[in-house]
Scaffold this motif. Structure first.
Motif, mmCIF file in Angstrom:
data_model
loop_
_atom_site.group_PDB
_atom_site.id
_atom_site.type_symbol
_atom_site.label_atom_id
_atom_site.label_comp_id
_atom_site.label_asym_id
_atom_site.label_seq_id
_atom_site.Cartn_x
_atom_site.Cartn_y
_atom_site.Cartn_z
ATOM 1 N N ALA A 6 0.848 -1.194 0.000
ATOM 2 C CA ALA A 6 0.000 0.000 0.000
ATOM 3 C C ALA A 6 0.882 1.242 0.000
ATOM 4 O O ALA A 6 1.966 1.246 0.601
ATOM 5 C CB ALA A 6 -0.915 -0.013 1.214
ATOM 6 N N PRO A 7 0.468 2.308 -0.673
ATOM 7 C CA PRO A 7 1.301 3.520 -0.736
ATOM 8 C C PRO A 7 1.558 4.093 0.647
ATOM 9 O O PRO A 7 0.671 4.115 1.511
ATOM 10 C CB PRO A 7 0.465 4.474 -1.598
ATOM 11 C CG PRO A 7 -0.937 3.945 -1.528
ATOM 12 C CD PRO A 7 -0.810 2.469 -1.381
ATOM 13 N N GLN A 8 2.777 4.565 0.837
ATOM 14 C CA GLN A 8 3.207 5.145 2.109
ATOM 15 C C GLN A 8 3.337 6.658 1.972
ATOM 16 O O GLN A 8 3.459 7.188 0.862
ATOM 17 C CB GLN A 8 4.540 4.530 2.527
ATOM 18 C CG GLN A 8 4.478 3.025 2.735
ATOM 19 C CD GLN A 8 3.489 2.630 3.815
ATOM 20 O OE1 GLN A 8 3.585 3.082 4.960
ATOM 21 N NE2 GLN A 8 2.505 1.803 3.455
ATOM 22 N N PRO A 9 3.343 7.403 3.101
ATOM 23 C CA PRO A 9 3.395 8.876 3.011
ATOM 24 C C PRO A 9 4.658 9.374 2.320
ATOM 25 O O PRO A 9 5.742 8.799 2.465
ATOM 26 C CB PRO A 9 3.362 9.306 4.478
ATOM 27 C CG PRO A 9 2.733 8.160 5.211
ATOM 28 C CD PRO A 9 3.175 6.932 4.485
ATOM 29 N N ALA A 10 4.510 10.466 1.587
ATOM 30 C CA ALA A 10 5.663 11.112 0.964
ATOM 31 C C ALA A 10 6.498 11.810 2.029
ATOM 32 O O ALA A 10 5.977 12.265 3.057
ATOM 33 C CB ALA A 10 5.200 12.120 -0.083
ATOM 34 N N ALA A 11 7.792 11.909 1.783
ATOM 35 C CA ALA A 11 8.687 12.583 2.719
ATOM 36 C C ALA A 11 8.530 14.101 2.610
ATOM 37 O O ALA A 11 8.173 14.632 1.555
ATOM 38 C CB ALA A 11 10.133 12.188 2.433
ATOM 39 N N ASN A 12 8.791 14.792 3.705
ATOM 40 C CA ASN A 12 8.834 16.253 3.680
ATOM 41 C C ASN A 12 10.117 16.707 2.991
ATOM 42 O O ASN A 12 11.082 15.951 2.852
ATOM 43 C CB ASN A 12 8.790 16.809 5.099
ATOM 44 C CG ASN A 12 7.483 16.496 5.805
ATOM 45 O OD1 ASN A 12 6.469 16.210 5.165
ATOM 46 N ND2 ASN A 12 7.497 16.532 7.128
ATOM 47 N N TRP A 13 10.133 17.948 2.553
ATOM 48 C CA TRP A 13 11.348 18.517 1.978
ATOM 49 C C TRP A 13 11.600 19.887 2.585
ATOM 50 O O TRP A 13 10.701 20.546 3.114
ATOM 51 C CB TRP A 13 11.238 18.619 0.453
ATOM 52 C CG TRP A 13 10.104 19.464 -0.046
ATOM 53 C CD1 TRP A 13 10.096 20.816 -0.226
ATOM 54 C CD2 TRP A 13 8.793 19.008 -0.411
ATOM 55 N NE1 TRP A 13 8.868 21.233 -0.680
ATOM 56 C CE2 TRP A 13 8.051 20.140 -0.811
ATOM 57 C CE3 TRP A 13 8.177 17.747 -0.444
ATOM 58 C CZ2 TRP A 13 6.727 20.057 -1.232
ATOM 59 C CZ3 TRP A 13 6.868 17.659 -0.875
ATOM 60 C CH2 TRP A 13 6.156 18.802 -1.263
ATOM 61 N N ARG A 14 12.877 20.306 2.521
ATOM 62 C CA ARG A 14 13.271 21.619 3.024
ATOM 63 C C ARG A 14 13.384 22.578 1.853
ATOM 64 O O ARG A 14 13.600 22.180 0.709
ATOM 65 C CB ARG A 14 14.605 21.531 3.760
ATOM 66 C CG ARG A 14 14.574 20.603 4.971
ATOM 67 C CD ARG A 14 15.958 20.455 5.570
ATOM 68 N NE ARG A 14 16.439 21.699 6.116
ATOM 69 C CZ ARG A 14 16.186 22.141 7.352
ATOM 70 N NH1 ARG A 14 15.427 21.405 8.165
ATOM 71 N NH2 ARG A 14 16.682 23.288 7.782
ATOM 72 N N GLY A 15 13.242 23.846 2.129
ATOM 73 C CA GLY A 15 13.341 24.838 1.073
ATOM 74 C C GLY A 15 12.117 24.827 0.184
ATOM 75 O O GLY A 15 11.013 24.451 0.605
ATOM 76 N N VAL A 16 12.294 25.229 -1.068
ATOM 77 C CA VAL A 16 11.195 25.352 -2.015
ATOM 78 C C VAL A 16 11.396 24.333 -3.124
ATOM 79 O O VAL A 16 12.452 24.288 -3.759
ATOM 80 C CB VAL A 16 11.109 26.775 -2.604
ATOM 81 C CG1 VAL A 16 9.948 26.879 -3.589
ATOM 82 C CG2 VAL A 16 10.958 27.795 -1.485
ATOM 83 N N ARG A 17 10.401 23.521 -3.356
ATOM 84 C CA ARG A 17 10.478 22.465 -4.364
ATOM 85 C C ARG A 17 10.008 22.996 -5.715
ATOM 86 O O ARG A 17 8.942 23.614 -5.816
ATOM 87 C CB ARG A 17 9.618 21.278 -3.939
ATOM 88 C CG ARG A 17 9.714 20.075 -4.882
ATOM 89 C CD ARG A 17 8.760 18.981 -4.453
ATOM 90 N NE ARG A 17 8.868 17.815 -5.323
ATOM 91 C CZ ARG A 17 9.571 16.723 -5.047
ATOM 92 N NH1 ARG A 17 10.224 16.636 -3.897
ATOM 93 N NH2 ARG A 17 9.620 15.718 -5.889
#
Length: 528
Positions: free
Chosen positions: A80-91
């Motif tokens: 089952a799909p898992q949560p996406a990771a957070n990122w720093r700065g601006v994507r």
């Protein structure tokens, strides 16, 4: 009626201004334009995982390649799909992410990758205080092909909706059912692509308000296998509450799903074919992606797994066991022409279960094979489609199969759900897979030109003035349905159907008669 012919249809960038650094949860912000340039400011939005910088497209804001789940790779393959990771700065959200692995065909240009669980947002109202209806588009492609990046939602966004297009796992990566993949003995396997769609809808619930969308007014929409996916969510208990309305375009062609047992047997054959004689999950998760794509064979997508789908879609709809939301449902009047008249190159790509070309000698046997019925039943149906009434045997056969699988499947769904019914009838519509003028007919996929820009279409063809006017009407009706759930009277006892045709749409009541649905109801097995 049971329909039985199924189809084989981020890079981050550093924040450079104090304005970007001020992005806080829930606020939609915009970078000031450089006074020395005439370019519009870049739209910027803060979502749950971080800050996104999009681009301006024809007066709308577009955000592309947004991760809604973790990469389903390595040990996450076939989970089952898992949560996406957070990122720093601006994507950077100005370019589309890779499409999901698939064979050559209608894949988007550029890279394909197993890391493909991304979505795209188009909005003309980038402010969290604005609550526009949301349309989440689930692409078709037989659950084995296509990508959200093939559909540009700009025009629908300008018509008044916030539009989300999504990728989801395809083919074996999205739908392999195999006992070794169950979390416990006898547990559910397969339907990972449908789980991805659910994960995307959960992302919409959490984040779409920051793009000016209303998370409490979400419409799921799709064409072909995307429409079938919509019906899967309409009947899935685990999808309840993730959407408030549903649009099904040419999606009622396969209302009977295979059992988990049969799907897992097919999956075990597949495992042996790709080199996993031990039938282990560990081996399967190490098979190269291209090997999985190249050996799809007769893999069964979208089976009754006991989790996402507890029973066949048609069975659930006929019994009233579904999420009772407003439904807009329809088909194009000559659906099968894409496969039978669009050149046998297209037909071969779909492994159609009949002999080509169709001849007077194989006409009835082809009907029996394609619809899985007896010779007697095939003869009775053929009588309604005499070869003398058609220019070619292929044309007669294609009309018959299109009526049986698409038009009458749609009519059955209209009856079960009292949907707002439509039929797309513009025979001047551009053809997806042939140059302009090669074929002129409203066939499978023709209506998509009237809702989206199709930037990667094999044969891009601009709409003329009359077609553009019809397209404006269709987009307005789709957005009205997303906003209110009531674009025109429902099917009901009068069989009310809106016909999208030139020079202007009309209301008809003879959909079932024109497509011989009584004949098919009498000669095809009914859903129990």
């Amino acid at each position: 009626m049971r329909t039985v012919l199924s189809r084989r249809l981020g890079v981050t960038i550093a924040a450079t201004t104090a304005t970007l650094a001020a992005a806080v949860g829930g606020a939609a912000i915009t970078r000031p334009a450089d006074a020395a340039t005439a370019s519009p400011p870049s739209p910027v939005v803060a979502v749950g995982n971080g800050v996104l910088q999009g681009l301006t497209v024809d007066g709308t804001a577009a955000f592309r390649g947004i991760p809604y789940a973790a990469a389903p790779t390595g040990n996450l393959r076939w989970r089952a799909p898992q949560p996406a990771a957070n990122w720093r700065g601006v994507r950077d959200a100005t370019t589309y992410a890779p499409g999901c692995p698939q064979a050559p065909g209608i894949a988007p240009p550029g890279a394909l990758s197993e890391d493909c669980l991304y979505l795209n947002v188009s909005t003309a109202a980038l402010h969290p205080a604005i609550k526009r209806p949301v349309i989440v588009w689930i692409h078709g492609g037989g659950l084995t092909a296509d990508s959200g990046s093939n559909y540009d939602g700009t025009k629908l966004a300008k018509a008044g909706a916030v539009v989300v297009t999504i990728n989801y796992r395809l083919g074996a990566l999205g739908f392999l059912a195999h006992p070794a993949l169950a979390s416990y003995p006898g547990g559910a396997t397969g339907n990972y692509g449908l789980m991805d769609q659910q994960a995307a809808l959960r992302w919409v619930q959490r984040n779409i308000g920051r793009f000016g969308g209303d998370p409490h007014n979400v419409t799921i929409a799709g064409e072909s296998a995307g429409g079938l996916s919509v019906l899967a969510h309409v009947t899935s208990r685990s999808s309840k509450g993730l959407f408030q309305k549903a649009i099904v375009e040419s999606g009622a062609f396969a209302l009977e799903q295979e059992s988990q047992a049969r799907a897992e047997a097919s999956g075990q054959e597949f495992a042996a074919k790709v080199g996993c004689a031990d039938q282990s999950a560990d081996c399967l998760r190490k098979v190269p992606v291209q090997t999985l794509v190249d050996n799809l064979g007769n893999l069964i997508p979208g089976a009754v797994d006991g989790a996402v789908l507890k029973e066949s879609i048609g069975t659930a709809l006929a019994a009233g066991r579904f999420n009772h939301v407003p439904i807009l449902n329809g088909s194009n009047h000559d659906e099968e022409a894409l496969f039978t008249l669009g050149g046998h190159v297209v037909s071969r790509g779909y492994n159609l279960p009949y002999a080509t070309p169709v001849t007077p000698q194989n006409y009835e046997s082809n009907i029996a094979t394609a619809l899985r019925i007896t010779p007697t039943q095939a003869k009775a149906i053929a009588a309604d489609y005499p070869l003398s009434a058609y220019s070619l045997p292929d044309k007669a056969f294609g009309t018959l199969i299109g009526d049986a699988t698409f038009a009458c499947g749609a009519e059955q769904v209209d009856t079960w759900t009292n949907a707002h019914a439509y039929e797309f009838n513009d025979d001047t519509a551009p053809f997806l897979f042939a140059p302009a003028g090669a074929i002129s007919v409203a066939t499978h996929g023709s209506e998509m030109w009237y809702l989206f820009d199709l930037p990667n279409a094999p044969f891009p063809q601009p709409l003329n003035a009359q077609q553009s006017k019809l397209a404006d009407t269709m987009r307005a009706d789709w957005v009205t349905f997303a906003a209110t759930g009531n674009p025109w009277p429902a099917y009901g006892r009068n069989h009310t159907t809106k016909s999208f045709q030139l020079p202007s749409p009309t209301i008809s009541t003879d959909l079932a008669e024109r497509h011989h649905c009584t004949t098919f109801a009498q000669n095809l097995d009914t859903v129990k």
